[in-house]
Motif scaffolding. Sequence first.
Motif, PDB file in Angstrom:
ATOM      1  N   VAL A   5      50.810  34.200  47.820  1.00  0.00           N
ATOM      2  CA  VAL A   5      50.790  34.112  46.362  1.00  0.00           C
ATOM      3  C   VAL A   5      51.667  32.936  45.945  1.00  0.00           C
ATOM      4  CG1 VAL A   5      51.586  35.256  44.261  1.00  0.00           C
ATOM      5  CG2 VAL A   5      50.229  36.521  45.925  1.00  0.00           C
ATOM      6  N   ARG A   6      51.222  32.213  44.931  1.00  0.00           N
ATOM      7  CA  ARG A   6      51.936  31.023  44.447  1.00  0.00           C
ATOM      8  C   ARG A   6      52.571  31.309  43.089  1.00  0.00           C
ATOM      9  NH1 ARG A   6      48.855  25.642  45.318  1.00  0.00           N
ATOM     10  NH2 ARG A   6      49.794  26.077  47.357  1.00  0.00           N
ATOM     11  N   TYR A  38      56.053  24.421  42.885  1.00  0.00           N
ATOM     12  CA  TYR A  38      55.657  25.763  43.317  1.00  0.00           C
ATOM     13  C   TYR A  38      56.426  26.253  44.539  1.00  0.00           C
ATOM     14  CZ  TYR A  38      51.572  24.692  40.425  1.00  0.00           C
ATOM     15  OH  TYR A  38      50.747  24.331  39.393  1.00  0.00           O
ATOM     16  N   VAL A 115      53.404  40.672  43.090  1.00  0.00           N
ATOM     17  CA  VAL A 115      51.950  40.571  43.087  1.00  0.00           C
ATOM     18  C   VAL A 115      51.394  40.619  44.505  1.00  0.00           C
ATOM     19  CG1 VAL A 115      50.004  39.042  42.532  1.00  0.00           C
ATOM     20  CG2 VAL A 115      51.856  39.391  40.881  1.00  0.00           C
ATOM     21  N   ARG A 119      48.970  43.635  45.998  1.00  0.00           N
ATOM     22  CA  ARG A 119      47.618  43.376  46.528  1.00  0.00           C
ATOM     23  C   ARG A 119      47.518  43.792  47.991  1.00  0.00           C
ATOM     24  NH1 ARG A 119      44.888  39.459  43.412  1.00  0.00           N
ATOM     25  NH2 ARG A 119      45.520  39.767  41.238  1.00  0.00           N
ATOM     26  N   ASP A 127      49.447  46.023  34.753  1.00  0.00           N
ATOM     27  CA  ASP A 127      50.169  44.853  34.260  1.00  0.00           C
ATOM     28  C   ASP A 127      51.440  45.281  33.523  1.00  0.00           C
ATOM     29  OD1 ASP A 127      48.183  43.274  35.289  1.00  0.00           O
ATOM     30  OD2 ASP A 127      47.210  42.871  33.363  1.00  0.00           O
ATOM     31  N   ALA A 291      49.507  27.682  35.434  1.00  0.00           N
ATOM     32  CA  ALA A 291      49.296  29.128  35.523  1.00  0.00           C
ATOM     33  C   ALA A 291      50.507  29.832  36.123  1.00  0.00           C
ATOM     34  CB  ALA A 291      48.057  29.411  36.363  1.00  0.00           C
ATOM     35  N   VAL A 293      51.775  33.475  38.309  1.00  0.00           N
ATOM     36  CA  VAL A 293      51.575  33.936  39.681  1.00  0.00           C
ATOM     37  C   VAL A 293      50.082  34.133  39.970  1.00  0.00           C
ATOM     38  CG1 VAL A 293      51.969  35.868  41.228  1.00  0.00           C
ATOM     39  CG2 VAL A 293      53.837  34.996  39.861  1.00  0.00           C
ATOM     40  N   HIS A 294      49.636  33.606  41.112  1.00  0.00           N
ATOM     41  CA  HIS A 294      48.233  33.797  41.495  1.00  0.00           C
ATOM     42  C   HIS A 294      48.075  33.711  43.006  1.00  0.00           C
ATOM     43  CE1 HIS A 294      48.816  29.440  40.936  1.00  0.00           C
ATOM     44  NE2 HIS A 294      47.862  29.265  41.833  1.00  0.00           N
ATOM     45  N   VAL A 295      47.057  34.393  43.504  1.00  0.00           N
ATOM     46  CA  VAL A 295      46.776  34.421  44.931  1.00  0.00           C
ATOM     47  C   VAL A 295      46.165  33.095  45.348  1.00  0.00           C
ATOM     48  CG1 VAL A 295      45.435  35.541  46.749  1.00  0.00           C
ATOM     49  CG2 VAL A 295      46.466  36.928  44.930  1.00  0.00           C
TER      50      VAL A 295
END
Length: 300
Positions: A5-6, A38, A115, A119, A127, A291, A293-295
């Motif tokens: 995750v980033r 990041y 996150v 997952r 959320d 953006a 946090v995202h995978v």
Amino acid sequence: MTLTVRAAAKVNLALGVGGPRPDGFHDLDTVYQAIGLYDDVTVADAAAWGVEVRPVGEVDCSGVPLDDDNLAVRAGRLLAEHHGVRRAAHLVVDKGIPVAGGLAGGSADAAAALVALDRLWELHTTDEDLLALAARLGSDVPFALLGGTVRGTGRGEVVEVLPATASCWWVVVPSGEGLSTPAVYRELDRLRPDAGPPAPPTALVAALAAGDVTRVGELLANDLQPAALSLRPELAAEADRLRDVHAGPVLLSGSGPTLLAYAASHADATATRLGLAEAGVSALVAPGPVAGVHVVEPVR
């Protein structure tokens, strides 16, 4: 199995700080923005909690804790406790966010760990619950989950996504020596013994909504800057050196000591970075907003 995750670095477009509260915190009224620097956090199941930190580029990771004091490990433990599960994980942090620079890299790692482990373990945390857990970990962690441009109140953990249409570029000038956030707040209280509530960033919010990049730059503000410069007077000279090669706004990031130059275009930001390089100063260029946090690598 692993999952990556980033999470992005944080700057404060405005950081209004009130006087000290009875609980030791300060009321804030701030506008956060996520920028394109990041950390990647990779998680895998393990028999016991552990963390490894690897530098990206020239980032100095020597000050990052590798035990239970690491905020990402604390985040994972808190998530497991919240769901009543007896699990542990090994975390690998590829760190591209400068450490102890007022860019909230530790908070980004905590948000990424929440996150990633949610997952990996298929916990399906809502959320609302993720934001509540994030708020228990630190004032900047809820924002790190969201990214983009966000207003933070309370101690910064009460977050409201802003309808921001203005995009910009940042020249990020890290310092070779960190600056203690608690020390900066103590110095601020010494300098402002009768401080009232923080001023709301009403004009800045309006400029962001209108997409007025120039006006946004004019309204950048940081109440912590005088205290940080009081503790580290040499930062004022470094800011002047940055202004020598940059015509736009210059300010301190959060509690410092990272300095920021705000630019309306990538070309302007690159010109500033090259001017600093000629003076022997290393700097990074990053877009904003980006953006949260995202995978980036799903379970494999």
